[in-house]
Design a protein around this motif. Sequence first.
Motif, PDB file in Angstrom:
ATOM      1  N   GLU A  82      -0.698   9.591 -28.056  1.00  0.00           N
ATOM      2  CA  GLU A  82      -1.360   8.951 -27.050  1.00  0.00           C
ATOM      3  C   GLU A  82      -0.440   9.099 -25.956  1.00  0.00           C
ATOM      4  O   GLU A  82       0.745   8.762 -25.817  1.00  0.00           O
ATOM      5  CB  GLU A  82      -1.224   7.660 -27.732  1.00  0.00           C
ATOM      6  N   VAL A  83      -1.043   9.312 -24.877  1.00  0.00           N
ATOM      7  CA  VAL A  83      -0.389   9.442 -23.766  1.00  0.00           C
ATOM      8  C   VAL A  83      -1.068   8.609 -22.466  1.00  0.00           C
ATOM      9  O   VAL A  83      -2.396   8.746 -22.261  1.00  0.00           O
ATOM     10  CB  VAL A  83      -0.487  10.957 -23.274  1.00  0.00           C
ATOM     11  N   SER A  84      -0.498   8.336 -21.695  1.00  0.00           N
ATOM     12  CA  SER A  84      -0.900   7.404 -20.381  1.00  0.00           C
ATOM     13  C   SER A  84      -0.459   8.236 -19.038  1.00  0.00           C
ATOM     14  O   SER A  84       0.653   8.645 -18.933  1.00  0.00           O
ATOM     15  CB  SER A  84      -0.602   5.979 -20.209  1.00  0.00           C
ATOM     16  N   VAL A  85      -1.420   8.304 -18.240  1.00  0.00           N
ATOM     17  CA  VAL A  85      -0.908   8.789 -16.877  1.00  0.00           C
ATOM     18  C   VAL A  85      -0.499   7.568 -15.929  1.00  0.00           C
ATOM     19  O   VAL A  85      -0.105   8.053 -14.706  1.00  0.00           O
ATOM     20  CB  VAL A  85      -2.061   9.727 -16.154  1.00  0.00           C
ATOM     21  N   GLY A  86      -0.423   6.373 -16.400  1.00  0.00           N
ATOM     22  CA  GLY A  86       0.181   5.419 -15.352  1.00  0.00           C
ATOM     23  C   GLY A  86      -0.242   4.075 -15.817  1.00  0.00           C
ATOM     24  O   GLY A  86      -1.229   3.905 -16.656  1.00  0.00           O
ATOM     25  N   ASP A  87       0.528   3.257 -15.269  1.00  0.00           N
ATOM     26  CA  ASP A  87       0.161   1.652 -15.371  1.00  0.00           C
ATOM     27  C   ASP A  87      -0.993   1.159 -14.689  1.00  0.00           C
ATOM     28  O   ASP A  87      -0.731   0.190 -13.983  1.00  0.00           O
ATOM     29  CB  ASP A  87       1.416   0.791 -15.595  1.00  0.00           C
ATOM     30  N   PHE A  88      -2.188   1.615 -14.970  1.00  0.00           N
ATOM     31  CA  PHE A  88      -3.506   1.133 -14.516  1.00  0.00           C
ATOM     32  C   PHE A  88      -4.758   1.585 -15.406  1.00  0.00           C
ATOM     33  O   PHE A  88      -4.297   2.489 -16.277  1.00  0.00           O
ATOM     34  CB  PHE A  88      -3.573   1.658 -13.003  1.00  0.00           C
ATOM     35  N   VAL A  89      -5.733   1.143 -15.167  1.00  0.00           N
ATOM     36  CA  VAL A  89      -6.723   1.237 -16.118  1.00  0.00           C
ATOM     37  C   VAL A  89      -7.998   2.200 -15.460  1.00  0.00           C
ATOM     38  O   VAL A  89      -8.476   1.664 -14.682  1.00  0.00           O
ATOM     39  CB  VAL A  89      -7.326   0.059 -16.889  1.00  0.00           C
ATOM     40  N   LEU A  90      -7.797   3.211 -15.974  1.00  0.00           N
ATOM     41  CA  LEU A  90      -9.296   4.255 -15.608  1.00  0.00           C
ATOM     42  C   LEU A  90     -10.631   3.696 -16.300  1.00  0.00           C
ATOM     43  O   LEU A  90     -10.307   3.210 -17.450  1.00  0.00           O
ATOM     44  CB  LEU A  90      -8.758   5.578 -15.667  1.00  0.00           C
ATOM     45  N   SER A  91     -11.549   4.238 -15.942  1.00  0.00           N
ATOM     46  CA  SER A  91     -12.822   4.146 -16.620  1.00  0.00           C
ATOM     47  C   SER A  91     -12.938   4.919 -17.941  1.00  0.00           C
ATOM     48  O   SER A  91     -13.917   4.863 -18.669  1.00  0.00           O
ATOM     49  CB  SER A  91     -14.074   4.079 -15.643  1.00  0.00           C
ATOM     50  N   GLY A  92     -12.106   5.944 -17.898  1.00  0.00           N
ATOM     51  CA  GLY A  92     -12.067   6.804 -19.063  1.00  0.00           C
ATOM     52  C   GLY A  92     -11.219   7.894 -18.990  1.00  0.00           C
ATOM     53  O   GLY A  92     -10.349   7.937 -17.964  1.00  0.00           O
ATOM     54  N   GLY A  93     -11.041   8.402 -20.169  1.00  0.00           N
ATOM     55  CA  GLY A  93      -9.669   9.469 -20.068  1.00  0.00           C
ATOM     56  C   GLY A  93     -10.187  10.680 -19.420  1.00  0.00           C
ATOM     57  O   GLY A  93      -8.726  11.334 -19.071  1.00  0.00           O
ATOM     58  N   GLU A  94     -11.092  10.981 -18.834  1.00  0.00           N
ATOM     59  CA  GLU A  94     -11.454  12.359 -18.036  1.00  0.00           C
ATOM     60  C   GLU A  94     -10.411  12.560 -17.106  1.00  0.00           C
ATOM     61  O   GLU A  94      -9.908  13.708 -16.767  1.00  0.00           O
ATOM     62  CB  GLU A  94     -12.928  12.527 -17.595  1.00  0.00           C
ATOM     63  N   PRO A  95     -10.404  11.506 -15.977  1.00  0.00           N
ATOM     64  CA  PRO A  95      -9.322  11.832 -14.786  1.00  0.00           C
ATOM     65  C   PRO A  95      -8.066  12.092 -15.250  1.00  0.00           C
ATOM     66  O   PRO A  95      -7.293  12.683 -14.579  1.00  0.00           O
ATOM     67  CB  PRO A  95      -9.749  10.552 -13.857  1.00  0.00           C
ATOM     68  N   ALA A  96      -7.696  11.184 -16.325  1.00  0.00           N
ATOM     69  CA  ALA A  96      -6.312  11.588 -16.754  1.00  0.00           C
ATOM     70  C   ALA A  96      -5.996  12.744 -17.647  1.00  0.00           C
ATOM     71  O   ALA A  96      -5.051  13.374 -17.272  1.00  0.00           O
ATOM     72  CB  ALA A  96      -5.909  10.379 -18.045  1.00  0.00           C
ATOM     73  N   ALA A  97      -7.053  13.412 -18.207  1.00  0.00           N
ATOM     74  CA  ALA A  97      -6.987  14.839 -18.628  1.00  0.00           C
ATOM     75  C   ALA A  97      -6.668  15.669 -17.709  1.00  0.00           C
ATOM     76  O   ALA A  97      -6.000  16.711 -17.710  1.00  0.00           O
ATOM     77  CB  ALA A  97      -8.202  15.005 -19.684  1.00  0.00           C
ATOM     78  N   TYR A 118      -4.604  11.931 -27.228  1.00  0.00           N
ATOM     79  CA  TYR A 118      -5.492  11.049 -26.933  1.00  0.00           C
ATOM     80  C   TYR A 118      -5.012  10.178 -25.409  1.00  0.00           C
ATOM     81  O   TYR A 118      -3.921   9.691 -25.429  1.00  0.00           O
ATOM     82  CB  TYR A 118      -5.624   9.967 -28.000  1.00  0.00           C
ATOM     83  N   LEU A 119      -5.856  10.352 -24.538  1.00  0.00           N
ATOM     84  CA  LEU A 119      -5.393   9.883 -23.221  1.00  0.00           C
ATOM     85  C   LEU A 119      -5.835   8.416 -23.249  1.00  0.00           C
ATOM     86  O   LEU A 119      -6.790   7.989 -23.577  1.00  0.00           O
ATOM     87  CB  LEU A 119      -6.206  10.542 -22.044  1.00  0.00           C
ATOM     88  N   THR A 120      -4.837   7.426 -23.280  1.00  0.00           N
ATOM     89  CA  THR A 120      -5.200   6.145 -23.143  1.00  0.00           C
ATOM     90  C   THR A 120      -4.094   5.350 -22.348  1.00  0.00           C
ATOM     91  O   THR A 120      -3.020   5.589 -22.447  1.00  0.00           O
ATOM     92  CB  THR A 120      -4.976   5.598 -24.596  1.00  0.00           C
ATOM     93  N   PRO A 121      -4.197   4.138 -21.609  1.00  0.00           N
ATOM     94  CA  PRO A 121      -3.199   3.277 -21.081  1.00  0.00           C
ATOM     95  C   PRO A 121      -2.164   2.866 -21.972  1.00  0.00           C
ATOM     96  O   PRO A 121      -1.123   2.407 -21.512  1.00  0.00           O
ATOM     97  CB  PRO A 121      -4.232   2.160 -20.372  1.00  0.00           C
ATOM     98  N   ARG A 122      -2.520   2.924 -23.191  1.00  0.00           N
ATOM     99  CA  ARG A 122      -1.517   2.405 -24.204  1.00  0.00           C
ATOM    100  C   ARG A 122      -0.341   3.230 -24.729  1.00  0.00           C
ATOM    101  O   ARG A 122       0.451   3.267 -25.515  1.00  0.00           O
ATOM    102  CB  ARG A 122      -2.315   1.890 -25.316  1.00  0.00           C
TER     103      ARG A 122
HETATM  104  N1  ADE Z   1      -7.722   5.930 -19.815  1.00  0.00           N
HETATM  105  C1  ADE Z   1      -7.958   4.881 -19.290  1.00  0.00           C
HETATM  106  N2  ADE Z   1      -6.722   4.688 -18.269  1.00  0.00           N
HETATM  107  C2  ADE Z   1      -5.808   5.514 -18.625  1.00  0.00           C
HETATM  108  C3  ADE Z   1      -4.682   5.805 -18.340  1.00  0.00           C
HETATM  109  N3  ADE Z   1      -3.967   5.051 -17.270  1.00  0.00           N
HETATM  110  N4  ADE Z   1      -3.841   6.948 -18.610  1.00  0.00           N
HETATM  111  C4  ADE Z   1      -4.605   7.579 -19.574  1.00  0.00           C
HETATM  112  N5  ADE Z   1      -5.845   7.474 -20.097  1.00  0.00           N
HETATM  113  C5  ADE Z   1      -6.349   6.488 -19.678  1.00  0.00           C
END
Ligand code: ADE
Length: 241
Positions: free
Chosen positions: A129-144, A85-89
């Motif tokens: 739960e995986v994050s691609v960095g310490d910033f918030v994207l509008s959705g998980g798609e670019p992170a995927a 699950y792509l999430t900033p958390r």
């Molecule tokens: N969805 C929103 N922000 C994200 C992030 N930084 N990493 C992964 N998924 C995210």
Amino acid sequence: MSWRATILTLFPEMFPGPLGQSLAGRALKDGIWALDALQIRDFATDKHRTVDDTPCGGGAGMVMKPDVVDAACAGADIGARELVYLTPRGAPLTQAMVREFTAGPGVVLLCGRYEGVDQRVVEARGMREVSVGDFVLSGGEPAALVLLDACIRLLPGVMGAAESADEESFSAGLLEYPHYTRPADWQGRAVPPVLLSGHHAEITKWRHAEAERLTRERRPDLFNQYLAAARGPLARPPAAA
Ligand code: ADE
């Protein structure tokens, strides 16, 4: 059998997107990896095909419903693959994690929108739960897309053997040294003379020193890990006097 990525998303048109081009695109056409993007909305059961609801406890935004996300997971043929699950958390994505993903049969990636996904389905499905960095994207798609790009370049047959070997070897744990090409002088800026010397041992030494310097200056966190690894896994910091 090819390495397989299944994406659970409200925007399946975003895939393969940039991964249909260049190295990853060639590998996709060659069958080294396979991609299917599932529309989460197809798993909603009410007549409005509702995928989200207001957050319990109040507040802004919408939360993706656990029943719909669970049904999408059930439809994804997860098998032995990791469900991410792509999430900033989430835990920060690292090259070690990428290597772990590429060693397996593939991944299933859940892309959240709105404020996120009901935590109960994240737990019930044992999602990583995986994050691609310490910033918030509008959705998980670019992170995927980021996670997949990093995985695909490591799949056997995608890159030349030379590059993959390098990725695993001395550069591991350090930022890469800087690169130069001709002309030897550009706008009064010279290529470091050692790189034009033809002296391979000296060039290797210079590159390694530059990699260490850059890592120390820009990423002290990585540099300390690198030093600790060089001291050996059993080394302990000296005890206080
Ligand atoms: N969805 C929103 N922000 C994200 C992030 N930084 N990493 C992964 N998924 C995210």
